[in-house]
Design a protein around this motif. Structure first.
Motif, mmCIF file in Angstrom:
data_model
loop_
_atom_site.group_PDB
_atom_site.id
_atom_site.type_symbol
_atom_site.label_atom_id
_atom_site.label_comp_id
_atom_site.label_asym_id
_atom_site.label_seq_id
_atom_site.Cartn_x
_atom_site.Cartn_y
_atom_site.Cartn_z
ATOM 1 N N GLU A 1 -4.672 9.126 9.392
ATOM 2 C CA GLU A 1 -3.535 9.775 8.704
ATOM 3 C C GLU A 1 -2.539 8.705 8.231
ATOM 4 N N ALA A 2 -2.269 7.738 9.101
ATOM 5 C CA ALA A 2 -1.324 6.662 8.754
ATOM 6 C C ALA A 2 -1.868 5.827 7.592
ATOM 7 N N PHE A 3 -3.153 5.564 7.624
ATOM 8 C CA PHE A 3 -3.782 4.772 6.558
ATOM 9 C C PHE A 3 -3.682 5.523 5.224
ATOM 10 N N ALA A 4 -3.940 6.836 5.254
ATOM 11 C CA ALA A 4 -3.822 7.646 4.028
ATOM 12 C C ALA A 4 -2.376 7.613 3.524
ATOM 13 N N TRP A 5 -1.438 7.650 4.443
ATOM 14 C CA TRP A 5 -0.009 7.655 4.077
ATOM 15 C C TRP A 5 0.384 6.347 3.396
ATOM 16 N N VAL A 6 -0.017 5.205 3.947
ATOM 17 C CA VAL A 6 0.380 3.939 3.301
ATOM 18 C C VAL A 6 -0.302 3.791 1.941
ATOM 19 N N ARG A 7 -1.515 4.276 1.832
ATOM 20 C CA ARG A 7 -2.214 4.157 0.544
ATOM 21 C C ARG A 7 -1.521 5.021 -0.504
ATOM 22 N N ALA A 8 -1.086 6.220 -0.092
ATOM 23 C CA ALA A 8 -0.413 7.122 -1.035
ATOM 24 C C ALA A 8 0.941 6.547 -1.471
ATOM 25 N N GLU A 9 1.574 5.809 -0.572
ATOM 26 C CA GLU A 9 2.889 5.225 -0.858
ATOM 27 C C GLU A 9 2.792 4.008 -1.784
ATOM 28 N N ARG A 10 1.573 3.460 -1.911
ATOM 29 C CA ARG A 10 1.418 2.150 -2.541
ATOM 30 C C ARG A 10 1.968 1.975 -3.951
ATOM 31 N N PRO A 11 1.756 2.931 -4.866
ATOM 32 C CA PRO A 11 2.174 2.662 -6.241
ATOM 33 C C PRO A 11 3.612 2.187 -6.368
ATOM 34 N N SER A 12 4.472 2.588 -5.423
ATOM 35 C CA SER A 12 5.877 2.192 -5.536
ATOM 36 C C SER A 12 6.133 0.791 -4.950
ATOM 37 N N ARG A 13 5.092 0.185 -4.328
ATOM 38 C CA ARG A 13 5.308 -1.137 -3.716
ATOM 39 C C ARG A 13 4.237 -2.110 -4.190
ATOM 40 N N PRO A 14 4.550 -3.432 -4.191
ATOM 41 C CA PRO A 14 3.502 -4.394 -4.550
ATOM 42 C C PRO A 14 2.374 -4.325 -3.514
ATOM 43 N N GLN A 15 1.113 -4.434 -3.994
ATOM 44 C CA GLN A 15 -0.026 -4.275 -3.069
ATOM 45 C C GLN A 15 -0.584 -5.609 -2.658
ATOM 46 N N GLN A 16 0.072 -6.237 -1.742
ATOM 47 C CA GLN A 16 -0.447 -7.551 -1.331
ATOM 48 C C GLN A 16 -0.993 -7.479 0.075
ATOM 49 N N VAL A 17 -2.205 -7.980 0.240
ATOM 50 C CA VAL A 17 -2.792 -7.983 1.571
ATOM 51 C C VAL A 17 -2.495 -9.328 2.212
ATOM 52 N N SER A 18 -1.959 -9.271 3.436
ATOM 53 C CA SER A 18 -1.653 -10.549 4.100
ATOM 54 C C SER A 18 -2.935 -11.254 4.463
ATOM 55 N N ALA A 19 -2.919 -12.570 4.443
ATOM 56 C CA ALA A 19 -4.146 -13.314 4.758
ATOM 57 C C ALA A 19 -4.375 -13.284 6.255
#
Ligand SMILES: Cc1ncc(COP(=O)(O)O)c(C=O)c1O
Length: 409
Positions: A391-409
């Motif tokens: 559920e949390a993973f779905a929530w962050v993915r849905a929120e993404r368009p409003s934030r830069p999508q950078q994956v930490s190394a």
């Protein structure tokens, strides 16, 4: 002296555990800690371990000091368990081992051993790396360089990048590899990839340093060390650390080994042994014996060894079934998202393809705690926890368009 200490920042792993213990939420979930939990959420003590302890207590054993090299019967058992009793390195007597207080101390002592012999050696570690591992080398004064290993966004191994980076290794550089169940990614190398690395090591004169912490958690007790067996037969010299914490479930008893495999033309293996003994003595004086004695009792008693092997097999099957369940739960909460990497990976951990910021948001909103690189302990989750994570993973993915999508190394 102590009054002057201020603004001291914990290391990121410790800091996460401090936040976790300070979180009053009754729903908080710890996906950070690296222990195996059964269905009831307990960290089980193996039957073979309990039985071995009873046998040892009944024998009324002494408690006097041992050599800094520790319990040598245990060392031999572990050498045979990881390399196989008929491995050329054992038959040619090219290995010297110390029993250490777990593999953590073995990594630190191995780094110290190398630095005292070759000050310019560099250690090459995977990106991402298990943070504590990095510290052990840095604190010994060894320079660290990273090699590409895992593409967190694509959830895949980057073997081409790894080879390209490692072509810059010099003679006597250390190449740190995980024997199996890579921490933090769960992404392992194929046997063909181990073979290519062995060739590269021979070509460059680098020295592999193989860390085996999860034997039996991936594909099988022998299968998990196939890469180690191959590389140690092909390269002239190698360093090895092995942990008994997970494979025997004796985390707090602290048993592991540090082994040095010397080349066939090594002048004086007794000097290597003396140097190893001095190195560990200068660091921690002597390892505790109980965990090592328990493991030796198991591995030298055929009925106990049989019980231990079947218990470890059960744990592995549980881990594999948890991986399947977590994949399915994440996919059903995230239609169209391919979580098959969770099933393709081995051992306790996988890294979610989310950024550091997103990981922090999950912590704040869902009280789910992960280690750096969004490392989650798949093996420690129950059904409710994996549903909450999905559920949390779905929530962050849905929120993404409003934030830069950078994956930490
Ligand atoms: C890759 C790796 N090496 C070494 C260790 C240290 O294990 P030990 O408990 O034996 O010190 C761990 C523990 O999590 C690990 O994941």
């Amino acid at each position: 002296m102590f009054r002057e200490l201020c603004d001291y920042t914990n290391d990121p792993i410790e800091a996460m555990f401090v936040r976790l213990s300070g979180d009053p939420s009754p729903d908080k979930i710890d996906l950070g800690i690296g222990v195996f939990r059964d269905d009831s959420g307990k960290v089980p003590v193996m039957r073979a371990v309990r039985q071995a302890e009873q046998q040892l207590f009944a024998r009324d054993l002494p408690k006097s000091y041992m050599s800094p090299l520790g319990n040598l019967e245990y060392c031999r058992d572990i050498e045979e368990l990881v390399l196989g009793a008929n491995h050329p390195v054992l038959l040619e007597e090219r290995i010297v081992s110390a029993q250490t207080p777990g593999a953590g101390s073995a990594l630190r002592a191995g780094a110290e051993f190398v630095h005292s012999l070759s000050e310019d050696s560099v250690v090459w570690v995977s990106e991402p790396v298990w943070g504590h591992q990095l510290e052990f080398f840095e604190k010994a004064g060894i320079q660290v360089r990273t090699y590409r290993y895992y593409d967190q966004q694509g959830s895949t191994l980057d073997f081409a990048g790894m080879l390209e980076d490692l072509r810059s290794m010099n003679e006597n550089d250390l190449l740190l590899l995980h024997g199996c169940c890579h921490n933090p990614t769960g992404q392992d190398l194929t046997i063909e990839q181990w073979d290519s690395l062995a060739d590269l090591v021979v070509e460059t004169g680098a020295v592999p340093f193989v860390d085996v912490a999860y034997q039996g958690f991936g594909k099988g007790i022998d299968e998990d060390v196939a890469g180690l067996r191959l590389i140690s037969a092909k390269v002239p010299q190698l360093l090895l650390t092995v942990s008994s914490s997970k494979s025997f479930g004796i985390y707090r008893e602290r048993a592991g080994i540090l082994s040095v495999i010397v080349s066939k033309d090594a002048k004086d293996i007794e000097s290597v042994r003396r140097k190893l003994r001095d190195t560990v003595r200068q660091l921690y004086f002597m390892a505790p014996n109980h965990g090592a004695a328990v493991v030796h009792e198991i591995l030298s008693t055929p009925e106990l060894e049989q019980i231990w092997r079947s218990e470890l097999d059960e744990i592995r099957h549980h881990v594999v079934s948890m991986r399947k369940a977590v994949r399915e739960t994440i996919e059903s909460a995230n239609p169209g998202f391919d979580a098959s990497f969770i099933e393709r990976q081995y051992g306790m951990f996988s890294c979610l393809p989310i950024s550091e910021d997103e990981q922090f948001l999950v912590e704040q909103h869902f009280h789910i705690y992960m280690l750096p690189n969004a490392r989650v302990n798949v093996a420690a989750m129950n059904g409710n926890q994996s549903a909450k994570l999905a559920e949390a993973f779905a929530w962050v993915r849905a929120e993404r368009p409003s934030r830069p999508q950078q994956v930490s190394a």
